[in-house]
Enzyme design. Structure first.
Site, PDB file in Angstrom:
ATOM      1  N   LYS A   1       0.531  -2.956   2.486  1.00 47.41           N
ATOM      2  CA  LYS A   1       1.325  -3.697   1.799  1.00 47.41           C
ATOM      3  C   LYS A   1       1.524  -2.298   0.796  1.00 47.41           C
ATOM      4  O   LYS A   1       2.393  -1.116   0.088  1.00 47.41           O
ATOM      5  CB  LYS A   1       0.392  -4.111   0.575  1.00 47.41           C
ATOM      6  CG  LYS A   1       0.654  -5.453   1.265  1.00 47.41           C
ATOM      7  CD  LYS A   1      -0.169  -6.743   0.386  1.00 47.41           C
ATOM      8  CE  LYS A   1      -0.489  -8.042   0.682  1.00 47.41           C
ATOM      9  NZ  LYS A   1      -1.651  -8.833   0.312  1.00 47.41           N
TER      10      LYS A   1
ATOM     11  N   GLN B   1      -5.834  -9.823  -3.247  1.00 52.55           N
ATOM     12  CA  GLN B   1      -6.058  -9.885  -2.357  1.00 52.55           C
ATOM     13  C   GLN B   1      -7.338 -10.505  -1.858  1.00 52.55           C
ATOM     14  O   GLN B   1      -8.135 -10.527  -2.304  1.00 52.55           O
ATOM     15  CB  GLN B   1      -6.524  -8.692  -1.773  1.00 52.55           C
ATOM     16  CG  GLN B   1      -6.395  -9.625  -0.131  1.00 52.55           C
ATOM     17  CD  GLN B   1      -5.091  -9.409   0.714  1.00 52.55           C
ATOM     18  OE1 GLN B   1      -4.358  -8.482   0.056  1.00 52.55           O
ATOM     19  NE2 GLN B   1      -4.631 -10.331   1.196  1.00 52.55           N
TER      20      GLN B   1
ATOM     21  N   ASP C   1       2.198 -12.118  -6.337  1.00 50.65           N
ATOM     22  CA  ASP C   1       2.352 -13.186  -5.321  1.00 50.65           C
ATOM     23  C   ASP C   1       2.189 -14.896  -5.995  1.00 50.65           C
ATOM     24  O   ASP C   1       2.620 -15.055  -4.634  1.00 50.65           O
ATOM     25  CB  ASP C   1       0.537 -13.167  -5.254  1.00 50.65           C
ATOM     26  CG  ASP C   1      -0.661 -12.862  -4.339  1.00 50.65           C
ATOM     27  OD1 ASP C   1       0.866 -12.434  -2.881  1.00 50.65           O
ATOM     28  OD2 ASP C   1      -1.362 -12.225  -4.109  1.00 50.65           O
TER      29      ASP C   1
END
Length: 287
Positions: A53, A97, A120
């Site tokens: 990422k 994460q 997200d």
């Protein structure tokens, strides 16, 4: 044989456009979009995801902020870092994460993120927006799956889609997006009776349960499109191999189109994260 839906090729096209759009954003506002990534612990898979990422962000001109924390970090410390990132005007997107270590409250952390920075798409307000068809930040993996379907099939109106799995991360948002695209949607899960029979009725099958090679050719209607979201590490003759939730070798012979693992939905997830970061940066500008 099925058409292979190439996630690497599609994601490269998306990232190329994001790079152009980021340059235009910088020129217009004099601001560089910023993505903060918080990694807790030493989970090998999570470390790979975060590394990928950050690399992609750099490639498209997005500034990255990394926070790597020990697995035993306190809830209070993690809360304070998220609060600091919420208040930092240089950070437009925040990604914690997942999964987090068992001592931390994932739901609390997700909902502590500013919804406008929730790249997200997991915050309760963004989940509600998606469920009700209102604007918001959409989870990256389902968004990537939808792009693949629309690029492959065009208009999805009237198609019957079966989503295998009811997670908040993939299954539920995927079903919501399919409904918005005018599909007829059936969700199946571990308590569903005769999943194979239901899947055989589908024009589109989305597999997102984390069970290696669960979906076999007998589950698939000839010509159906199969999106395999699963990424499972298994041992084959002593070597580690990544496989999906779909038995690719057998299903490929029956399906009309199918995503591979690796090289399918995975690259699209990261490409859509970059899209969401730019979208979040735009949402935070006064005009």
């Amino acid at each position: 044989m099925a058409q292979i839906i190439d996630g690497k090729k599609m994601s490269a096209k998306i990232l190329e456009q994001v790079s152009v759009d980021v340059d235009e954003f910088k020129e217009r506002y004099g601001i560089t979009p910023g993505l903060a990534v918080v990694l807790v612990g030493e989970d090998p898979a999570s470390q790979v995801y975060v590394r990928n990422k950050v690399r992609r962000a750099t490639e498209v001109g997005i500034r990255s902020f990394e926070h790597r924390l020990a697995a035993n970090v306190s809830q209070e410390k993690l809360d304070s870092i998220v609060d600091e990132l919420n208040r930092n005007p240089e950070v437009h997107g925040i990604l914690v994460q997942l999964p987090l270590p068992a001592n931390l409250d994932e739901d609390k952390i997700v909902d502590a993120i500013d919804p406008k920075k929730d790249v997200d798409g997991f915050h309760s307000l963004n989940v509600a927006a998606l469920a009700t068809g209102k604007p918001g930040l959409v989870p990256c993996t389902p968004q990537g799956g939808m792009t693949m379907l629309q690029e492959t099939l065009g208009d999805l109106t009237g198609k019957h889609a079966v989503v295998i799995g009811r997670s908040n991360i993939v299954g539920k948002p995927m079903a919501a997006l399919l409904l918005q695209a005018n599909c007829t949607v059936t969700m199946v899960h571990s308590r569903t009776r005769d999943i194979a029979m239901l899947c055989r009725q589908a024009d589109i099958v989305i597999a997102a349960v984390g069970s290696p090679k669960l979906v076999t050719a007998e589950w698939i209607k000839p010509g159906a499109t199969v999106i395999d979201v699963g990424i499972n590490a298994i041992s084959v003759e002593g070597a580690r191999k990544l496989v999906g939730d779909v038995d690719f070798a057998t299903v490929e012979a029956v399906a009309g189109a199918i995503t591979p693992v690796p090289g399918g939905v995975g690259p699209m997830t990261i490409a859509n994260l970059m899209q969401n970061t730019l979208k979040a940066a735009r949402l935070q500008q006064p005009d």
